[in-house]
Scaffold this active site. Sequence first.
Site, PDB file in Angstrom:
ATOM      1  N   ASP A 110       0.832  -1.201   0.000  1.00 12.08           N
ATOM      2  CA  ASP A 110       0.000   0.000   0.000  1.00 12.08           C
ATOM      3  C   ASP A 110       0.863   1.245   0.000  1.00 12.08           C
ATOM      4  O   ASP A 110       1.655   1.466   0.916  1.00 12.08           O
ATOM      5  CB  ASP A 110      -0.889  -0.017   1.262  1.00 12.08           C
ATOM      6  CG  ASP A 110      -1.778   1.210   1.339  1.00 12.08           C
ATOM      7  OD1 ASP A 110      -2.933   1.123   0.881  1.00 12.08           O
ATOM      8  OD2 ASP A 110      -1.313   2.258   1.844  1.00 12.08           O
ATOM      9  N   TYR A 156       3.116   9.767  -0.247  1.00 12.99           N
ATOM     10  CA  TYR A 156       4.190   9.123   0.531  1.00 12.99           C
ATOM     11  C   TYR A 156       5.565   9.336  -0.123  1.00 12.99           C
ATOM     12  O   TYR A 156       6.598   9.088   0.491  1.00 12.99           O
ATOM     13  CB  TYR A 156       3.965   7.604   0.669  1.00 12.99           C
ATOM     14  CG  TYR A 156       2.696   7.168   1.361  1.00 12.99           C
ATOM     15  CD1 TYR A 156       1.855   8.084   1.981  1.00 12.99           C
ATOM     16  CD2 TYR A 156       2.330   5.826   1.397  1.00 12.99           C
ATOM     17  CE1 TYR A 156       0.681   7.673   2.608  1.00 12.99           C
ATOM     18  CE2 TYR A 156       1.164   5.407   2.029  1.00 12.99           C
ATOM     19  CZ  TYR A 156       0.347   6.334   2.627  1.00 12.99           C
ATOM     20  OH  TYR A 156      -0.794   5.914   3.238  1.00 12.99           O
ATOM     21  N   LYS A 173      -2.803   5.910  -4.097  1.00  6.33           N
ATOM     22  CA  LYS A 173      -3.888   6.854  -3.786  1.00  6.33           C
ATOM     23  C   LYS A 173      -3.650   8.204  -4.444  1.00  6.33           C
ATOM     24  O   LYS A 173      -2.498   8.642  -4.583  1.00  6.33           O
ATOM     25  CB  LYS A 173      -4.006   7.038  -2.265  1.00  6.33           C
ATOM     26  CG  LYS A 173      -4.026   5.732  -1.506  1.00  6.33           C
ATOM     27  CD  LYS A 173      -4.189   5.913  -0.019  1.00  6.33           C
ATOM     28  CE  LYS A 173      -3.836   4.629   0.714  1.00  6.33           C
ATOM     29  NZ  LYS A 173      -2.388   4.502   0.996  1.00  6.33           N
ATOM     30  N   HIS A 228      -7.572   9.704  -1.844  1.00 11.63           N
ATOM     31  CA  HIS A 228      -6.902   9.654  -0.534  1.00 11.63           C
ATOM     32  C   HIS A 228      -7.655  10.418   0.547  1.00 11.63           C
ATOM     33  O   HIS A 228      -7.603  10.074   1.720  1.00 11.63           O
ATOM     34  CB  HIS A 228      -5.479  10.223  -0.673  1.00 11.63           C
ATOM     35  CG  HIS A 228      -4.524   9.706   0.359  1.00 11.63           C
ATOM     36  ND1 HIS A 228      -3.175   9.637   0.159  1.00 11.63           N
ATOM     37  CD2 HIS A 228      -4.725   9.227   1.609  1.00 11.63           C
ATOM     38  CE1 HIS A 228      -2.588   9.130   1.237  1.00 11.63           C
ATOM     39  NE2 HIS A 228      -3.517   8.882   2.133  1.00 11.63           N
TER      40      HIS A 228
END
Length: 283
Positions: free
Chosen positions: A44, A49, A78, A109
């Site tokens: 994930d 990120y 996302k 997200h």
Amino acid sequence: MESVTLNNGVEMPTLGLGTFKVKGYEVVRRALDAALGQGYRSFDTAAVYQNEADIGRALKELLPAHGLSRGEVFITSKLAPADQGAAEEGCRRSLAALDCGYLDLYLVHWPGRQGWRSEDPRNPECRRRSWEAMERLHRDGKLRAIGVSNYTGGHLRELLAHCRVRPAVLQVECHPRLAQSELRALCAESGLHLQAYSSLGSGRLLEEPVVRALAERLGRTPAQVLLRWALQQGVGVIPKSTDPRRIAQNARVFDFRLAEGDMRALSGLHSGTRYCWDPSTVV
Ligand code: A2P
């Protein structure tokens, strides 16, 4: 590894590796290598990120080394809140960074748009545009499944009222202190799979006395007890760790069951506590 069949027939592992704050090629590679070796088949990530390129590169290198092909792993990413309303571009950037022809799951997200206030009345229309673009990407085979993250019941009902492709997954913060019973019921009646993030309360539930006592009695670790609490209710988990021993430990959650009384004791910890973000103010 156990899996769940999503409402569009796609199989998704119920345990995946979370990668929030897992950054730097060597750190990413080491975590993914340990996870693949322990049987993890789901990863994930998210545009925000900033590790998609490292994950893509590590998987290119590691999959053949583990005798696996792209089709044997499940990759989730996302849509960045900054790209809300422009999901086509956001998704293509994620695909390019991960160096993938398709994603197994792509989530909105956050229900709002970065840079806009939570109360901004343009939010609903903006996330609707994201969803419509994701429906097109799904139809074109770029996204095997689509869903949302950090949506409240209100956001989800709004989406269910206008969508042409139903969301397959809702990913939210969920642990014994934030049991999400209403969202779990809504997902069950609407055919969505609920996936938990922050199952360990971002690490803070590992010291919780009820969790610790239960873990001690069962000869398990607090992390395993917390993950088991979710899995046993049909909730998927994506614990994040960069430590190969913890990555291994978090995968050993399919060989025991919590008794009903122990499940009740854990659920009794519910206090509505959030360790992460609260989306309830986003209109
Ligand atoms: P680390 O990466 O050093 O292992 P959550 O998934 O709730 O956000 O929790 C993630 C946090 O919990 C991270 O700080 C991670 O640190 C830590 N963690 C993950 N698995 C374990 C475990 N089995 N035991 C102790 N801490 C863990």
